[in-house]
Design a protein around this motif. Structure first.
Motif, short mmCIF file in Angstrom:
data_model
loop_
_atom_site.label_atom_id
_atom_site.label_comp_id
_atom_site.label_asym_id
_atom_site.label_seq_id
_atom_site.Cartn_x
_atom_site.Cartn_y
_atom_site.Cartn_z
N MET B 210 -117.65 -54.44 12.63
CA MET B 210 -118.09 -53.95 13.94
C MET B 210 -119.61 -53.95 14.03
O MET B 210 -120.19 -54.38 15.04
N THR B 211 -120.23 -53.48 12.98
CA THR B 211 -121.69 -53.46 12.96
C THR B 211 -122.24 -54.88 13.03
O THR B 211 -123.24 -55.14 13.73
N ALA B 212 -121.59 -55.78 12.31
CA ALA B 212 -122.05 -57.17 12.30
C ALA B 212 -121.99 -57.78 13.70
O ALA B 212 -122.86 -58.56 14.08
N VAL B 213 -120.98 -57.38 14.47
CA VAL B 213 -120.86 -57.88 15.85
C VAL B 213 -122.08 -57.45 16.65
O VAL B 213 -122.73 -58.23 17.34
N LYS B 214 -122.39 -56.16 16.52
CA LYS B 214 -123.49 -55.60 17.30
C LYS B 214 -124.82 -56.25 16.89
O LYS B 214 -125.69 -56.50 17.72
N ALA B 215 -124.94 -56.51 15.59
CA ALA B 215 -126.23 -57.00 15.08
C ALA B 215 -126.38 -58.50 15.24
O ALA B 215 -127.49 -59.03 15.10
N LEU B 221 -122.50 -58.39 23.32
CA LEU B 221 -121.39 -57.44 23.32
C LEU B 221 -121.42 -56.61 24.59
O LEU B 221 -122.40 -55.90 24.84
N TRP B 222 -120.36 -56.72 25.36
CA TRP B 222 -120.24 -55.89 26.58
C TRP B 222 -119.02 -55.01 26.44
O TRP B 222 -117.88 -55.45 26.62
N THR B 223 -119.25 -53.73 26.09
CA THR B 223 -118.14 -52.80 26.05
C THR B 223 -118.03 -52.14 27.42
O THR B 223 -118.92 -52.27 28.26
N TYR B 224 -116.94 -51.39 27.61
CA TYR B 224 -116.71 -50.70 28.88
C TYR B 224 -116.77 -51.70 30.03
O TYR B 224 -117.34 -51.44 31.09
N PRO B 293 -120.87 -50.07 20.42
CA PRO B 293 -122.23 -49.63 20.12
C PRO B 293 -122.33 -48.10 19.99
O PRO B 293 -121.49 -47.39 20.53
N GLN B 294 -123.36 -47.66 19.29
CA GLN B 294 -123.58 -46.23 19.12
C GLN B 294 -124.24 -45.69 20.39
O GLN B 294 -125.43 -45.34 20.42
N VAL B 295 -123.44 -45.67 21.44
CA VAL B 295 -123.95 -45.21 22.73
C VAL B 295 -122.92 -44.26 23.30
O VAL B 295 -121.72 -44.56 23.29
#
Lengths: 166, 663
Positions: B210-215, B221-224, B293-295
């Motif tokens: 998951m982190t690798a995706v974000k990085a 990456l479009w969540t929500y 993401p950490q949001v």
């Protein structure tokens, strides 16, 4: 179309012994044709009276195809398309439906019973529906008997649109 | 026909090839008779039957005959054109023919497999071959249109399948848009504690990915976010993505969670989706601690500011100068262009309320397996303690298999993962509580690598296995539930009191699978799973070119299978876009100008706006780049001036006559 005359004398048509209805089916490439393929891979058994002609969309089925099939000796014509809202080409099947509705009336005036012409929405997953529809239609047409449109076989049926219009 | 009339009676020289398909066709259809019959058809100069036409020697027959018999057309009577049309067009092309001078006859799926009467099936095949021979004579050589491919790929769904597909493509240097509906990626796998049969910690293998995706620099990456519109065609899809407002600026939020602490709600009141309602969360929340993401996200339904507009907005205060919280945020629509799309939209678990006699939602002691996953998870609502809703530790636990699966009343199919996760949960519950664990099963299906070994291990640990379908569940004394079952191995009815019941619920398609299917123009199987192009040969492709499937949206799958399929889907997408260009089928419509009366009937019929009216010539014109070849305009043209490549009126009339005119 050529002069299509009935040979019936107005009474009930008794189906001749061993009559096997001949049904031409136009199946769209994206739903009903796939459903018929699935019926095959699922080894469903149905009546062997249907000959499938593939078109990319049921909307490609020109009313002339249906008339031609009847004129050439089909006892029934089946059109299979995607469910409303599911057309691979967005709305081709709605156009099919419109034409079908009109064509049914035309066929009625020609004395062709409504059971001989059928439009069905069959999605790619509905193999069972292919089986059921084909079997049902074959039985209905069998009960009606042969269409018996008299088409002089030695004279070729005109197929060019100009000739039809003439 | 202007071209190719070298055969008898001024017809093109036609070769007919009839496939036995082993006994698939030859078992029901008299292929030798068909071959003999074919030679009597007009234009046919050679007809052969062969055991496997699609095999190399089978194709070679065609290639050689084209040269030796100077064939100008080829008819292959075998399986569905949707399976092997490409194969035989290729063979014809190798022989020097234009690939579109081939016609396939479907005498397997539409004939030998669905009929039992050999005579009738052979007659039908003969009719279909006759139609094809008549039709193929009219085939003109066609050129496929080549269009360049956009190298970007859209992956829909951020579970393990979507994550793996996105990373594979991104690592290969492709730009990937990963769109996930939830505020975080991770999907169901993020909810699990350990994975069977190795008892790997799910988070330990998932969260780094998951982190690798974000990085990853190649992944947007479009969540929500949700896909709302898909247009275009293979190589050139235009996709609209709706980005729902999370009322927190993703670029500014650092995930410190001080806003959550500061929220005017001291305690959460909203059931926490990630813990399946086993805990509560606040209106401003992080779905789970390792979310990517950490949001944080604000739940509009629960937030006082949205309900009354009179909140003290302590969260805004806590965020301070960073100013990440933005109540005025609006939904945004983004349009992207991609060459290929991978769908990895996953599954939903079976709603156990649909089987009322198991008492889910009625008896607090009844849990779904996914809820128990959260209970045993150290990061879950109980910190990994397996305790009942009343806080007690269960001393006996029943695990009921096949809930909503292999059942005429719900889903007839096997959900494939429930046996193994039931064994896993049996092990984990026993380990954590030392409770007596009873598995009630119909069959144990453990066909994967090391699965049977795991089953043996759980048996050796002392878990009880009772073969029988649980018939009833009712309250006994002391807050216990009594499981009534016919033990089919002992042949008697047993009543076993337990403290806790775990329902091994099956997997179902997502409730909106039909809408998603329509959006992407693909098909679903009878059960509602997305349909692959071929279950064996094209398991990740769909009938729509450029759209691939990964993971449980295609059918129940465990993690290794989802990952394997995601890799395969990524490879297929990669193979497609790395070709640089794609050839489109030339089934487009065109206007024969001299015949067009300029009536404009066709123009409003075209859903793609491909037809225009040329004022100078007063004729219609079709843009072949926009035309997708449905043929609606062809059927509607009153003057017969619109034609469709390969589906000309004449060709179809020949087919109609062919199937009806008995020789």
């Amino acid at each position: 179309m050529p002069e299509a005359t009935h040979t019936t004398e107005g009474g009930a048509r008794a189906a001749p012994e061993g009559f096997e209805p001949r049904i031409v089916a136009f199946f769209c490439n994206w739903c009903t044709y796939i459903a018929a393929d699935l019926a095959g891979t699922s080894r469903m058994k149905y009546a062997p009276n249907v000959r499938v002609i593939r078109t990319m969309c049921s909307g490609r089925v020109d009313p002339q195809f249906v008339l031609e099939a009847f004129a050439r000796g089909a006892d029934g014509v089946l059109i299979g398309g995607c469910h409303p809202g599911d057309c691979h080409y967005q709305e081709g099947n709605y156009k099919t439906l419109r034409r079908y509705t009109l064509l049914r009336q035309v066929l009625a005036t020609l004395g062709i019973e409504p059971q001989r012409f059928r439009l069905e929405w069959i999605s790619a997953s509905e193999a069972e529906r292919v089986r059921a529809v084909v079997n049902e239609m074959v039985e209905q047409v069998r009960a009606l008997g042969p269409l018996r449109l008299e088409v002089p076989q030695e004279v070729p049926v005109p197929r060019q649109r100009e000739e039809v219009a003439a | 026909m202007a071209e190719g009339v070298g055969g008898p009676n001024g017809r093109p020289r036609i070769g007919v090839y009839i496939c036995h398909c082993g006994t698939n066709i030859a078992g029901t259809v008299d292929v030798q008779a068909l071959s003999a019959y074919s030679t009597t058809l007009p234009g046919v100069v050679v007809a052969r039957d062969y055991r496997y036409m699609c095999s190399d020697p089978g194709q070679e027959l065609i290639v050689k005959d084209i040269a030796e018999h100077r064939l100008q057309r080829v008819v292959v009577a075998s399986c569905s054109p949707l399976l092997h049309e490409h194969t035989f067009r290729g063979a014809a092309a190798r022989g020097g023919l234009n690939p579109f001078q081939v016609q396939m006859v479907n005498i397997r799926e539409h004939d030998s497999w669905v009929h039992e009467d050999r005579e009738a099936a052979t007659a039908k095949a003969g009719d279909l071959i006759r139609a094809a021979v008549r039709r193929v004579a009219l085939h003109r050589p066609l050129e496929r249109r080549r269009v360049t491919i956009n190298p970007d790929v859209l992956v829909v769904g951020g579970g393990i399948a979507g994550i793996h597909a996105a990373l594979t493509l991104a690592n290969a240097g492709k730009h990937v848009y990963l769109v996930e509906r939830e505020p975080t990626i991770g999907g169901h796998m993020a909810m699990f504690d350990k994975t069977f049969p190795t008892l790997d910690c799910a988070a330990c293998i998932l969260t780094p990915k998951m982190t690798a995706v974000k990085a990853h620099p190649n992944i947007t990456l479009w969540t929500y976010s949700e896909v709302t519109q898909v247009g275009g065609y293979v190589g050139n899809y235009q996709v609209t993505v709706r980005r729902k407002p999370r009322y927190v600026n993703e670029d500014l939020c650092v995930g410190c969670r001080e806003c959550i602490e500061a929220c005017v709600y001291k305690e959460g009141k909203t059931p926490d989706e990630f813990n399946l309602g086993l805990s509560r969360r606040k209106p401003i929340y992080m779905p789970f601690p390792q979310a990517v993401p950490q949001v944080v996200v604000i739940d509009r339904e629960a937030c006082i500011e949205f309900k009354s507009g009179k909140c003290k907005k302590t969260c805004v205060e806590a965020c301070g100068e960073r100013g990440a919280i933005d109540f005025s945020q609006q939904e945004r629509l983004e349009t992207i262009r991609v060459g290929a799309i991978i769908l990895a939209t996953g599954f939903k678990i079976f709603d156990a309320r649909r089987i009322p006699y198991y008492g889910y939602g009625t008896y607090p002691q009844v849990y779904t397996a996914l809820e128990v996953e959260r209970l045993v998870n150290a990061a879950g609502p109980t910190g990994g303690e397996v305790v009942l809703r009343n806080g007690r530790r269960p001393e006996s636990v029943a695990i009921i298999h096949c809930v909503g699966s292999r059942d005429e009343n719900t889903n007839r199919y096997c959900s494939r993962v429930c046996c193994m996760y039931s064994l896993k949960l049996a092990h984990l519950i026993k380990e954590k509580t030392q409770a007596e664990v009873y598995n009630f099963y119909i069959d144990i299906r453990a066909p994967g690598k090391s699965f049977e070994e795991f089953y043996n291990r759980v048996q050796e640990e002392g878990t009880h296995f009772i073969r029988g379908k649980v018939a009833d569940l009712y309250p006994g004394g002391d807050g216990r539930l009594v499981v009534q079952v016919e033990d089919t191995l002992l042949g008697k009815v047993r009543k076993i009191p337990v403290d806790m019941v775990v329902l091994s619920v099956g997997l179902e398609p997502r409730p909106d699978a039909q809408e998603v299917r329509r959006l992407f123009n693909i098909s679903c199987s009878t059960e509602g799973w997305f349909l692959e192009r071929h279950p064996k040969l094209a398991p990740v492709s769909t009938f729509t070119d450029g759209i691939f499937l990964a993971g449980a949206c295609q059918g129940p799958k465990d993690i290794p299978d989802s990952v394997a399929q995601a890799g395969a889907a990524a490879a297929e997408a990669l193979a497609l876009i790395d070709a640089g260009a794609v050839e489109l089928e030339p089934y487009t419509a065109y206007v024969v100008e001299e015949d067009c009366s300029g009536c404009k009937t066709c123009i409003p019929l075209c859903p793609y706006n491909a037809i225009s009216f040329v004022a100078e010539t007063k004729k219609a014109q079709i843009n072949e780049v926009l035309c997708k070849g449905c043929g609606v305009c062809v059927a509607a043209c009153p003057s017969g001036s619109i034609k469709q490549n390969l589906f000309e009126d004449e060709a179809i009339f020949e087919e109609i006559e062919g199937v009806l005119t008995h020789a």
